[in-house]
Design a protein around this motif. Structure first.
Motif, PDB file in Angstrom:
ATOM      1  N   VAL A 287       0.857  -1.177   0.000  1.00 34.94           N
ATOM      2  CA  VAL A 287       0.000   0.000   0.000  1.00 34.94           C
ATOM      3  C   VAL A 287       0.895   1.229   0.000  1.00 34.94           C
ATOM      4  CG1 VAL A 287      -1.779   1.300   1.222  1.00 34.94           C
ATOM      5  CG2 VAL A 287      -1.840  -1.200   1.235  1.00 34.94           C
ATOM      6  N   VAL A 288       0.750   2.048  -1.030  1.00 38.10           N
ATOM      7  CA  VAL A 288       1.529   3.274  -1.186  1.00 38.10           C
ATOM      8  C   VAL A 288       0.578   4.445  -0.991  1.00 38.10           C
ATOM      9  CG1 VAL A 288       2.979   4.643  -2.720  1.00 38.10           C
ATOM     10  CG2 VAL A 288       3.074   2.138  -2.820  1.00 38.10           C
ATOM     11  N   ALA A 289       0.798   5.237   0.043  1.00 36.44           N
ATOM     12  CA  ALA A 289      -0.067   6.375   0.340  1.00 36.44           C
ATOM     13  C   ALA A 289       0.633   7.673  -0.047  1.00 36.44           C
ATOM     14  CB  ALA A 289      -0.434   6.395   1.819  1.00 36.44           C
ATOM     15  N   VAL A 290      -0.067   8.513  -0.796  1.00 34.37           N
ATOM     16  CA  VAL A 290       0.451   9.821  -1.186  1.00 34.37           C
ATOM     17  C   VAL A 290      -0.367  10.873  -0.439  1.00 34.37           C
ATOM     18  CG1 VAL A 290       0.911  11.405  -3.084  1.00 34.37           C
ATOM     19  CG2 VAL A 290       1.061   8.938  -3.456  1.00 34.37           C
ATOM     20  N   ILE A 291       0.298  11.656   0.410  1.00 39.41           N
ATOM     21  CA  ILE A 291      -0.416  12.649   1.208  1.00 39.41           C
ATOM     22  C   ILE A 291       0.206  14.021   1.002  1.00 39.41           C
ATOM     23  CG2 ILE A 291      -0.936  10.873   2.921  1.00 39.41           C
ATOM     24  CD1 ILE A 291       0.984  12.415   4.813  1.00 39.41           C
ATOM     25  N   VAL A 399      -2.320   2.131  -4.644  1.00 44.07           N
ATOM     26  CA  VAL A 399      -1.839   3.504  -4.553  1.00 44.07           C
ATOM     27  C   VAL A 399      -3.000   4.373  -4.088  1.00 44.07           C
ATOM     28  CG1 VAL A 399      -0.679   5.380  -5.751  1.00 44.07           C
ATOM     29  CG2 VAL A 399      -0.297   3.032  -6.485  1.00 44.07           C
ATOM     30  N   THR A 400      -2.837   5.029  -2.950  1.00 45.35           N
ATOM     31  CA  THR A 400      -3.930   5.801  -2.378  1.00 45.35           C
ATOM     32  C   THR A 400      -3.663   7.298  -2.458  1.00 45.35           C
ATOM     33  OG1 THR A 400      -3.159   5.960  -0.080  1.00 45.35           O
ATOM     34  CG2 THR A 400      -4.233   3.903  -0.740  1.00 45.35           C
ATOM     35  N   PRO A 442      -1.503   0.500   8.867  1.00 45.58           N
ATOM     36  CA  PRO A 442      -0.769   1.593   8.227  1.00 45.58           C
ATOM     37  C   PRO A 442      -0.341   1.204   6.809  1.00 45.58           C
ATOM     38  CG  PRO A 442       0.682   0.405   9.701  1.00 45.58           C
ATOM     39  CD  PRO A 442      -0.693  -0.195   9.887  1.00 45.58           C
ATOM     40  N   PRO A 443      -0.091   2.177   5.953  1.00 47.65           N
ATOM     41  CA  PRO A 443       0.448   1.870   4.630  1.00 47.65           C
ATOM     42  C   PRO A 443       1.887   1.385   4.738  1.00 47.65           C
ATOM     43  CG  PRO A 443       0.384   4.236   4.976  1.00 47.65           C
ATOM     44  CD  PRO A 443      -0.293   3.616   6.165  1.00 47.65           C
ATOM     45  N   ASP A 444       2.391   0.800   3.667  1.00 48.02           N
ATOM     46  CA  ASP A 444       3.783   0.349   3.667  1.00 48.02           C
ATOM     47  C   ASP A 444       4.744   1.512   3.484  1.00 48.02           C
ATOM     48  OD1 ASP A 444       3.535  -2.688   3.727  1.00 48.02           O
ATOM     49  OD2 ASP A 444       2.200  -2.174   2.088  1.00 48.02           O
ATOM     50  N   ILE A 445       4.324   2.493   2.706  1.00 45.59           N
ATOM     51  CA  ILE A 445       5.149   3.686   2.514  1.00 45.59           C
ATOM     52  C   ILE A 445       4.223   4.888   2.380  1.00 45.59           C
ATOM     53  CG2 ILE A 445       5.251   3.388   0.002  1.00 45.59           C
ATOM     54  CD1 ILE A 445       8.044   4.648   0.071  1.00 45.59           C
ATOM     55  N   VAL A 446       4.642   5.995   2.961  1.00 44.42           N
ATOM     56  CA  VAL A 446       3.902   7.250   2.864  1.00 44.42           C
ATOM     57  C   VAL A 446       4.775   8.254   2.128  1.00 44.42           C
ATOM     58  CG1 VAL A 446       2.833   9.144   4.120  1.00 44.42           C
ATOM     59  CG2 VAL A 446       2.643   6.810   5.000  1.00 44.42           C
ATOM     60  N   ILE A 447       4.279   8.754   1.024  1.00 42.76           N
ATOM     61  CA  ILE A 447       4.966   9.796   0.266  1.00 42.76           C
ATOM     62  C   ILE A 447       4.349  11.129   0.667  1.00 42.76           C
ATOM     63  CG2 ILE A 447       5.565  10.665  -2.011  1.00 42.76           C
ATOM     64  CD1 ILE A 447       6.771   7.954  -1.513  1.00 42.76           C
ATOM     65  N   LYS A 503      11.627   6.363  -7.557  1.00 43.93           N
ATOM     66  CA  LYS A 503      12.769   5.722  -6.888  1.00 43.93           C
ATOM     67  C   LYS A 503      12.345   5.111  -5.562  1.00 43.93           C
ATOM     68  CE  LYS A 503      17.394   6.738  -5.091  1.00 43.93           C
ATOM     69  NZ  LYS A 503      18.441   7.799  -4.916  1.00 43.93           N
ATOM     70  N   GLU A 504      11.545   5.840  -4.783  1.00 39.80           N
ATOM     71  CA  GLU A 504      11.121   5.328  -3.471  1.00 39.80           C
ATOM     72  C   GLU A 504      10.133   4.185  -3.613  1.00 39.80           C
ATOM     73  OE1 GLU A 504      12.464   6.130  -0.730  1.00 39.80           O
ATOM     74  OE2 GLU A 504      13.671   7.795  -1.485  1.00 39.80           O
ATOM     75  N   VAL A 505       9.233   4.276  -4.552  1.00 43.27           N
ATOM     76  CA  VAL A 505       8.245   3.207  -4.745  1.00 43.27           C
ATOM     77  C   VAL A 505       8.929   1.933  -5.217  1.00 43.27           C
ATOM     78  CG1 VAL A 505       6.241   2.474  -6.090  1.00 43.27           C
ATOM     79  CG2 VAL A 505       6.323   4.786  -5.139  1.00 43.27           C
TER      80      VAL A 505
END
Length: 509
Positions: A287-291, A399-400, A442-447, A503-505
């Motif tokens: 789960v990739v969260a973009v905030i 992708v959220t 929680p998401p796996d990564i938060v951008i 790169k981060e994803v």
């Protein structure tokens, strides 16, 4: 391929070609040469350059004795194995994806251990020519890669054309004109430079004398390959002992795969149900969260990630906001009513973000209406949270746009009821439980997209400036316990932001 063979070419042509080859592809090919991996590119030489520059797939056939060493090289060089869903899997074919950071492209490398052919949905025929073709493979005159000898390429083109160009294959039928034109162009190009006697002799070696003349005629004479019904029957009969499935089971499996293909296409375009349909992420999904605050570019980044990854793996987007994104059926009726209710309020109470905002706290009517909205929003977020993590557990990349949180109440996708009056405690607990689920999942990564207030004010002129400052100040405080958090300066040029996000994803996958 020996190192000296790499340099038995025109140095000027080689240098010009290398300037366009993706560095990641060139690195892999160099490693294959260094460790004496027996391999060759077995598709059309006309599309070889497109494959090496990332515009197409790289189809390499590797000797069975070298398969494990080749796989180790791919993994060491950053490529990752992305398994196909079970219904579309083939034991002799594996897909490796790699991210070429300088170009921003994804390299899709098909590693073939056996030479298989058939329809796009079912490669049912094994062509037992791997060693015979590998012995005659040549080094491309301008590119650092081994490829089919031209006569072998012509013979394989004829066999593949007869076995693959079938209107019963929905993928081929959908692209019928392009597919037939591609084979016709390759056929004409090879016919101009290959003697018929050489092709007939090679066909006799690999197929037998009774098929040699028919195969040779197919390259030079009419009709086109898709109309060579007699030759198709002869080839299917010749390769019948090498089939994976008999005709009945092959037909049934093809029908099932057609249904799954249509369902996957519908799911990808419209439904976004958390079910894998093509190729899953290795080791499970993410789960990739973009905030970020409104105007920071969240929607653009989410759309970019989906397009970038979606061509190669299963990706679904989820919108956690209540604005212009796609709502659920729960929130959709309320959104239709917003334009009708908004004129009832000349100003919005303190705590609102858009429109004309007063210093007064929310009144009872506003609180009652917002309670309905907050309840529906909490239910929607609970459903979408479960959907997102269920999809990730099934191997999808989710992708959220935004992500629920209960660290800061009132905004940034946090609970809404704390700022309202007259709300029963049981309803407040109901909302709080929905947002606490986000803490447990929680998401796996938060951008985090970070922008200065003046940029947001310019992009979102209807948003209250004081709210912009408050939300920008709150963004660093959001920890999303358990997630890897990456902050990216979204004020820099969009290509730089996209490059940093990719790169981060990719590190996560």
């Amino acid at each position: 391929m020996r190192q000296d063979a790499l340099h038995r070419t025109d140095p000027t042509a080689g240098q010009a070609a290398e300037n366009t080859i993706l560095p990641l592809v060139l690195m892999v090919l160099s490693e294959f040469d260094r460790y004496n991996i027996t391999y060759f590119y077995w598709k059309s030489s006309n599309r070889l350059h497109r494959a090496l520059t990332g515009e197409g797939d790289v189809d390499l056939l590797v000797a069975q004795r070298d398969q494990h060493r080749a796989q180790a090289i791919l993994l060491e060089r950053g490529l990752k194995l992305f398994p196909a869903v079970a219904c579309r899997d083939h034991p002799a074919l594996s897909s490796y994806l790699g991210y070429d950071e300088p170009s921003g492209r994804i390299v899709h490398l098909h590693l073939h251990i056996r030479l298989v052919a058939g329809t796009s949905l079912l490669k049912n025929y094994h062509l037992p020519w791997e060693e015979a073709l590998a012995r005659r493979a040549i080094v491309h005159p301008g590119l650092l890669i081994r490829m089919l000898e031209p006569v072998d390429e012509a013979l394989l083109l004829i066999v593949r054309g007869c076995l693959e160009l079938r209107r019963s294959d929905p993928v081929v039928l959908r692209n019928w004109q392009a597919m037939t034109h591609k084979f016709a162009r390759d056929r004409a190009e090879l016919a101009d430079r290959i003697p018929r006697t050489a092709l007939r002799r090679r066909a006799a070696e690999l197929l037998g004398g009774e098929l040699a003349d028919v195969v040779a005629d197919a390259l030079y004479c009419q009709p086109e390959l898709e109309h060579q019904r007699h030759l198709r029957r002869l080839l299917r009969r010749h390769f019948a002992p090498h089939r994976i499935y008999n005709d009945l089971e092959a037909g049934l499996r093809t029908m099932i795969r057609v249904a799954q293909l249509l369902a996957g296409h519908l799911n990808k375009r419209l439904l976004c149900i958390p079910r894998p349909w093509s190729r899953r992420a290795p080791g499970g999904g993410h789960v990739v969260a973009v905030i970020g605050v409104d105007g920071s570019g969240k929607s653009t980044i989410v759309a970019t990630i989906r397009q970038w990854l979606g061509e190669e793996m299963d990706v679904i987007p989820i919108y956690f906001g209540t604005g212009a994104g796609r709502p659920s059926l729960i929130l959709w009726p309320l959104k239709l009513m917003v334009p009708l209710i908004t004129p009832l309020f000349k100003t919005k109470p303190k705590g609102s973000s858009h429109g004309k905002i007063s210093d007064r706290p929310p009144g009872r009517l506003y609180s009652a209406l917002m309670t309905i909205w907050a309840t529906a929003t909490a239910i929607e977020k609970r459903i979408k949270l479960s959907t997102a993590h269920r999809g990730a557990r099934r191997g999808l990349v989710v992708v959220t746009d935004r992500y629920p949180q209960n660290e800061i109440a009132g905004f940034n996708e946090g609970p809404l009821m704390p700022r309202l009056i007259g709300i029963p405690q049981w309803l407040r607990r109901f909302e709080a439980n929905s947002y606490s689920l986000a803490q447990r999942l929680p998401p796996d990564i938060v951008i985090k997209l970070v922008v200065p207030p003046e940029v947001c004010a310019r992009r979102e002129p209807d948003m209250d400036p004081s709210v912009i400052k408050q939300r920008i100040a709150a963004i660093p405080r959001l920890a999303f316990s358990g997630a890897r958090v990456v902050s990216i300066d979204a004020q820099q040029p969009l290509p730089d932001v996209i490059r940093a996000v990719k790169k981060e994803v990719w590190r996560l996958l």
